[in-house]
Design an enzyme around this catalytic site. Structure first.
Site, PDB file in Angstrom:
ATOM      1  N   ASP A 465       0.838  -1.207   0.000  1.00 35.48           N
ATOM      2  CA  ASP A 465       0.000   0.000   0.000  1.00 35.48           C
ATOM      3  C   ASP A 465       0.873   1.257   0.000  1.00 35.48           C
ATOM      4  OD1 ASP A 465      -2.329   1.496   0.146  1.00 35.48           O
ATOM      5  OD2 ASP A 465      -3.110   0.455   1.920  1.00 35.48           O
ATOM      6  N   ASP A 531     -10.796   1.760  -3.402  1.00 32.92           N
ATOM      7  CA  ASP A 531     -11.355   1.419  -2.093  1.00 32.92           C
ATOM      8  C   ASP A 531     -12.874   1.394  -2.145  1.00 32.92           C
ATOM      9  OD1 ASP A 531      -9.066   1.000  -0.717  1.00 32.92           O
ATOM     10  OD2 ASP A 531      -9.029   2.929   0.324  1.00 32.92           O
TER      11      ASP A 531
HETATM   12  C1  DGJ Z   1      -5.866   1.885   1.919  1.00 32.91           C
HETATM   13  C2  DGJ Z   1      -6.236   0.674   1.112  1.00 32.91           C
HETATM   14  O1  DGJ Z   1      -6.721   1.049  -0.131  1.00 32.91           O
HETATM   15  C3  DGJ Z   1      -7.243  -0.154   1.889  1.00 32.91           C
HETATM   16  O2  DGJ Z   1      -7.661  -1.246   1.115  1.00 32.91           O
HETATM   17  C4  DGJ Z   1      -6.631  -0.594   3.173  1.00 32.91           C
HETATM   18  O3  DGJ Z   1      -5.583  -1.483   2.925  1.00 32.91           O
HETATM   19  C5  DGJ Z   1      -6.149   0.607   3.975  1.00 32.91           C
HETATM   20  N1  DGJ Z   1      -5.302   1.457   3.190  1.00 32.91           N
HETATM   21  C6  DGJ Z   1      -5.405   0.175   5.196  1.00 32.91           C
HETATM   22  O4  DGJ Z   1      -4.886   1.225   5.878  1.00 32.91           O
END
Ligand code: DGJ
Length: 740
Positions: A465, A531
């Site tokens: 991430d 997301d």
């Molecule tokens: C952002 C990501 O896009 C989410 O799927 C998740 O992993 C969060 N970060 C976790 O902090």
């Protein structure tokens, strides 16, 4: 006829030559005659076999005439266009030596053709070298045409002089014909990535700049220029993608001299690249694809990506990701329960998301401390991994290696590893800062921690991430801009980790889908598209992500009944029928699901497992429906024997009942059985209060020729808004009559 390969590696510049690269239904004709940098004479549909003489005639036929009150000779628009050649549009190269050497005039010193790729003929490349003695610069240009028809090009610039050559930007441009009338590119933000925007292609320069230090939510993605009204299946369209995960510029320019081009390069911050004698700067690859319609353009990108050695080939396992299920609420018993529920419906890979390390109980602390939290996981991750693997699933882990919370042991120990433009502290974002990975000590620390985690635990997958833009991102100490170095350090980090752990797959995530580009994908196995897992929003996000990427590279999850990010409530059938158009996962606390929901989800997962071979190898197609309330997406097997289509109502339709839609991509010479595909066979028109239902919507469906299906099509069912149904199409004639 393809121009003969020169006998030597390189030939003198004054040998007249036109180089015809042709593959995958595409031709690129390059003019390497004379001393000026090479220019593209034609990029588009294949020209067929042309004798060398006719190549020259074609160059003559398409050459622009000199015009009054401009430079007297015809202006050559080379791959790196120069003012010294009369080009007054966006310069290919800008930079200087203390104010001198600002207008380059390169002379070609040699060129060579070389086969490239695994099978030696995967791509045909032209490499041209040039020198500007006055500016004390050397340039090497690479143009590759891949068997898929995808073109990619990049430049290497070296200094041969005393002092420093300060580079502002180096952009490679590809001309497109004047018949292009419209542009399509993309914008977006968190939860709404790759949102299309269409404009007229008018005179002037359209530059899509990304200054976020990552690929960006609002990246241009694929900047397309096409003929008026170009659509999924019609019009001629050219598209470019700047493959870089840091600052980038992608542009379209149309000059009043009747020249049009698409281009791309890195967006450099002031002072980032100063070349001393012998140093070389390399641009990102600029990828280009052409198509008769967007589907063909995408098809070439997909074929290119699928041909890579490292492209994931095993069936894409059904993922269960813990983020929206538990967020930071980690405990062995609860997550073991979730794992059992997930395995019972068919999940194959369990990914433990954020919250497992250091003091990370929420997003304000702990980033950088890549040690398993003794507070939450007193016996380490071993017990959970054992449960997961005991259930027959792989174990995956979330990491965010480039980042650090100021409230962390790492930041307290090494405040000097945090990126900053001088003495001031950069503005925090999500309570975090960026680690300066160009610092060898910081790099070694992160690599060491990740390596240890992978060595000490049975981890098959990393969700990598990156959750903030780079703001004021300089090297601490000297304060110099550091986004370029950071991006290359990230690539090195991933490359080294993957070399040490070749079987571990990596997902590229950046606050959802802010790091989707072809350079990060050289070292990762899928992207997290967004997301936002609300199926209504995902129809568009996945459609446009797949303009560049085949479905197997796009993470798509079934979320909770009520979306966490939009509060929209959608039935399970809609959530699942949308998520199978990608690499399927589940991101829902299955401990709260009813037995009926679990049973239905298991049916969807069984369908995904049955069709993933098709979805992840076939040709992606889209209907050009006249009804804006309906979307038709399909995948047709490469051999034309079968297909799966989704019909999605994204809104209420102006027509009641809706009209018919052609099923694109089938072999017109074959005969097919078309059936509603369970569990996606519940059309609302079958509901008692909606009348008798669509006449052909029965388990036996229809039998029709590919030609009839592609022309007359089938009547769409009445659907409530935000509903999806599936069609399975199977060839019924004994064997293939040849396709198309
Ligand atoms: C952002 C990501 O896009 C989410 O799927 C998740 O992993 C969060 N970060 C976790 O902090």
């Amino acid at each position: 006829m393809v121009a003969a390969l020169p006998a030597d590696d390189a030939v003198p510049a004054n040998v007249p030559e036109l180089v015809h690269l042709s593959a995958g239904g595409v031709s690129v004709l390059l003019d390497v005659r004379g001393a000026q940098l090479p220019a593209v004479v034609h990029w588009g549909a294949a020209l067929g076999e042309l004798p060398a003489g006719q190549l020259a005639e074609l160059a003559l036929a398409t050459a622009a005439q000199p015009i009054g009150f401009s430079v007297d000779a015809p202006v050559r628009v080379s791959l790196v266009p120069e003012q010294s050649a009369g080009w007054l549009g966006h310069p290919g190269l800008s930079g200087h030596r203390d104010g001198r050497a600002w207008s380059p005039a390169f002379a070609v010193t040699g060129w060579r053709r070389e086969p490239r790729g695994r099978a030696a003929d995967t791509a045909d490349a032209l490499v041209v070298t040039a020198r500007d003695d006055a500016a004390e610069l050397e340039l090497e240009l690479e143009v590759e045409l891949h068997v898929s028809g995808v073109l990619r090009t990049r430049a290497h610039l070296s200094s041969t002089g005393e002092g420093t050559y300060w580079l502002d930007q180096l952009t490679v441009l590809l001309p497109v014909p004047e018949e292009t009338a419209e542009l399509l590119d993309f914008t977006g933000h968190h939860l709404r990535e790759r949102s299309p925007q269409r404009t007229a292609f008018t005179h002037g320069l359209r530059v899509r700049e990304n200054r976020t230090g990552r690929t960006g939510f609002d990246a241009a993605h694929v900047l397309c220029a096409g003929t008026a009204g170009f659509a999924n299946r019609s019009g001629r369209v050219w598209g470019v993608h700047t493959a870089f995960s840091g600052g980038a510029r992608t542009l379209a320019e149309r000059t009043f001299h009747g020249r049009s081009a698409l281009g791309g390069g890195e967006l450099l911050l002031p002072g980032e690249i100063g070349l001393s004698r012998g140093q070389t700067y390399t641009t990102p690859w600029l990828y280009g694809s052409f198509g008769e319609g967007l589907d063909e353009l995408s098809g070439r990108f997909h074929a290119y990506l699928r041909s890579r050695t490292g492209h994931p080939r095993s069936p894409r396992p059904v993922v269960v990701n813990t983020w929206e299920a538990v967020y930071f609420d980690h405990d062995l018993a609860g997550l073991s329960d979730l794992a059992r529920k997930a395995a019972s419906v068919g999940a194959e890979r369990f990914v433990l998301d954020d919250g497992w390390f250091g003091s990370r109980r929420d997003d304000t602390s702990g980033l950088g401390d890549w040690v398993v939290s003794p507070q939450v996981w007193p016996q380490g991750l071993g017990p959970l991994i054992d449960v997961v693997r005991g259930l027959g699933m792989e174990f995956g882990l979330w990491v965010e290696p480039e980042m650090v919370n100021p409230d962390s042991d790492l930041a307290r120990a090494h405040p000097d590893w945090i990126m900053a433009a001088g003495d001031r502290v950069s503005p925090p974002a999500r309570s975090q800062q960026v680690l300066d990975l160009a610092n060898p000590d910081a790099f070694a620390y992160v690599l060491g921690r990740l390596d240890a985690l992978l060595r000490e635990n049975a981890i098959s997958y990393l969700k990598w991430d990156h959750n903030r833009d780079l703001v004021d991102a300089g090297h601490p100490g000297n304060g110099r801009a550091g986004v370029h170095d950071q991006t290359l350090a990230l690539y090195r980090l991933l490359d080294e980790l993957r070399a040490r752990h070749p079987s571990v797959e990596v997902e590229s995530c950046s606050s959802g889908g802010a790091r989707v580009d072809l350079e990060i994908l050289q070292r990762t196995d899928r992207v997290w598209a967004s997301d936002c897992i609300d199926a209504h929003e995902r129809v568009g996000i996945q459609r446009w992500t797949s303009l560049l990427l085949p479905l197997e590279l796009i993470g798509a999850h079934v979320g909770a009944p009520r979306s966490h990010t939009t509060r929209r409530e959608l039935p399970l059938d809609v959530r699942a029928a949308t998520a199978i158009w990608g690499h399927l996962g589940i991101e829902w606390d299955l401990r709260t699901a009813t037995p009926e929901e679990l049973d239905r989800l298991a049916q969807w997962i069984a369908l995904y497992k049955e069709v993933r071979g098709l979805l992840h190898s076939g040709v992606l197609v889209h209907g050009d429906l006249s009804d804006p309330a309906y979307d038709l997406t399909g995948v047709v097997a490469a051999d034309g024997t079968q297909a799966l289509y989704a019909i999605t109502a994204t809104a209420t339709s102006a027509s009641y009942p809706p009209g018919s839609a052609a099923l694109p991509g089938l072999d017109q010479a074959r005969t097919y059985r078309v059936r509603p595909q369970p569990p996606g066979d519940v059309a609302d028109s079958n509901a008692a209060d909606w009348g008798a239902g669509l006449p052909w919507w029965t388990p036996q469906g229809l039998e029709l020729s590919g030609r009839a299906l592609a022309t007359a099509g089938v009547r769409l069912p009445v659907l409530y808004p935000d509903r999806v149904v599936l069609l399975r199409v199977t060839a019924v004639d004994p064997q293939g009559v040849s396709r198309r």
